[in-house]
Write an enzyme that holds these catalytic residues in place. Structure first.
Site, PDB file in Angstrom:
ATOM      1  N   ASP A 128      13.773  -1.438  -7.076  1.00 55.45           N
ATOM      2  CA  ASP A 128      13.168  -0.235  -7.381  1.00 55.45           C
ATOM      3  C   ASP A 128      12.203  -0.418  -8.532  1.00 55.45           C
ATOM      4  OD1 ASP A 128      12.353   2.300  -6.963  1.00 55.45           O
ATOM      5  OD2 ASP A 128      14.396   2.899  -6.239  1.00 55.45           O
ATOM      6  N   ASP A 158       8.872   7.892  -0.509  1.00 56.02           N
ATOM      7  CA  ASP A 158      10.278   7.663   0.053  1.00 56.02           C
ATOM      8  C   ASP A 158      10.029   8.699   1.503  1.00 56.02           C
ATOM      9  OD1 ASP A 158      11.124   6.484  -1.733  1.00 56.02           O
ATOM     10  OD2 ASP A 158      12.870   7.573  -2.194  1.00 56.02           O
TER      11      ASP A 158
END
Ligand code: NAG
Ligand code: NAG
Ligand code: NAG
Length: 389
Positions: A158, A219
């Protein structure tokens, strides 16, 4: 049953580069905890669903027992919130949360491997993950070594709490450290997503060289609006990211939410079909231990959509090069049939068709004659249509 052709007119026929670790020759498939289970740490009141070794073990059990593994869903992927809040004070290594993962990640990997599946883990380029757990900013190499020693098979990195301007050097560094462990570890990067948000144009050729899959957009959430929003982003194809997709390197539009409560049955079909057409990783984030039969069938029947047809205009004027790629991971040769007019609506007249690599004549055809290409697994039928008019 039917095959869906992904037609890309005037795209490059071949991808330039891909990460060379032997992995992700076809879009990876598996399961990922984030969308469904987020950062649920409450194992006291929600022991079945909290982020814990129990969650990953029971999901692996379901994947092996209920047909998912045999359909190709291999990876069981951990996301954020798996580690302790602090690194080991002596070794500085990441450690799993001792309450929720009492046996540690190596034991979990052994269990997952014993089920014929692969284990994925999560980390972050910054000094903290998005949920506030230790990040890898100062420990890229040590963390790569730790994951390899735990026999992890995939690593999702990430980009919270870090500077996306530095990603063009940081993600390649991590990729090299993973390579140097000697263990093939699928590298999943959130590199372009943070750059896109920061207004930086991602260098997709560089990304494909160092990552197997990469998230380039927001997302996903379990809503139709979110699914449509991602489809629109992929349709826009800003920066031509579709061009670098191919064996070893794939764009990742994020998890499959089929089996979650948010989409209707037909909306779930749309997600499955579009993700297959994008040649996207299929990382399901629903509760496979307890899923309705319609969603289960959909996840298991992703079937024969793994073909892409790429068309490029070439000289002489009015001629085309056509590549039919199979992204299927197994099975025999498969027939893909289409006419040139189906790929290029303005095609007219007659063409001589030849196999590019051998020069062998296939024949002379009209623009709307159907021709069949028999495509072997992970291979290409590459033909030139030379205009006779
Ligand atoms: C490391 O990179 C080299 C060169 O690209 C490649 O041949 C090798 O398979 C890679 N090894 C691993 C473990 O990824
Ligand atoms: C993490 O980064 C933030 C922001 O750059 C900084 O304030 C903090 O001190 C850093 N923490 C560590 C442990 O390096
Ligand atoms: C091409 O298609 C048109 C209608 O779609 C049809 O009338 C014509 O006969 C076809 N030509 C050939 C050569 O198949």
């Amino acid at each position: 049953m039917g095959i869906t052709l992904f037609v890309c007119v005037v795209a490059l026929v071949a991808q330039a580069v891909a990460l060379d670790n032997g992995l992700a020759r076809t879009p990876p498939m598996g399961w990922l905890s984030w969308q469904r289970f987020h950062c649920d740490r409450d194992c006291e009141t929600d022991p079945q669903n909290c982020i814990s070794e129990n969650l990953y073990m029971t999901m692996a059990d379901a994947m092996a027992a209920n047909g998912y593994r045999d359909a190709g869903y291999q990876y069981v992927n951990i996301d954020d919130c798996w580690s302790a809040m602090e690194r080991d004070p002596v070794t500085n290594r990441l450690v799993a949360d001792p309450v929720r993962f009492p046996h540690g990640i190596k034991a979990l990997a052994d269990y997952i491997h014993g089920k014929g599946l692969k284990l994925g883990i999560y980390g972050d380029m910054g000094n903290k993950t998005c949920a506030g757990y230790p990040g890898s900013q100062f420990t890229l190499q040590l963390d790569a070594q730790t994951f390899a020693e735990w026999e992890v098979d995939s690593f999702k990195m990430d980009g919270c709490n870090s500077d996306p301007k530095l990603f063009d050097s940081l993600f390649p560094q991590m990729s090299v450290f993973l390579n140097q462990t000697g263990r093939p570890i699928l590298f999943s990067c959130e590199w372009p997503m943070y750059q896109h948000r920061a207004g930086i144009n991602p260098n997709y050729n560089l990304i494909a060289k160092y990552c197997n899959i990469w998230r380039n957009y927001n997302d996903i959430s379990d809503t139709w609006v979110s699914v449509l929003n991602i489809i629109e982003f992929y349709g826009d194809n800003k920066g031509n990211f579709a061009q670098v997709s191919g064996p070893g390197a794939f764009n990742d539009p994020d998890q499959i939410v089929v089996g979650d409560p948010g989409l209707s049955a037909s909306q779930q079909q749309v997600q499955m079909a579009m993700w297959a057409i994008f040649a996207a990783p299929l990382l399901v984030s629903s509760d496979l231990r307890d899923i309705d039969p319609v969603s289960r069938d959909l996840i298991l029947n992703k079937g024969e959509v793994n073909f892409e047809v790429w068309v490029r205009r070439v000289l002489p004027q009015g001629s085309y090069a056509v590549a039919v790629l199979s992204l299927r991971g197994g099975g025999n040769k498969f027939p893909v049939s289409f006419s040139l007019s189906k790929l290029v609506p303005d095609a007219r007249g007659k063409y001589t068709v030849t196999e590019v690599f051998t020069g062998t004549a296939v024949g002379t055809y009209s623009y709307n004659d159907t021709i069949t290409a028999w495509v072997d697994v992970s291979s290409v039928v590459f033909r030139k249509y030379t205009s006779l008019s």
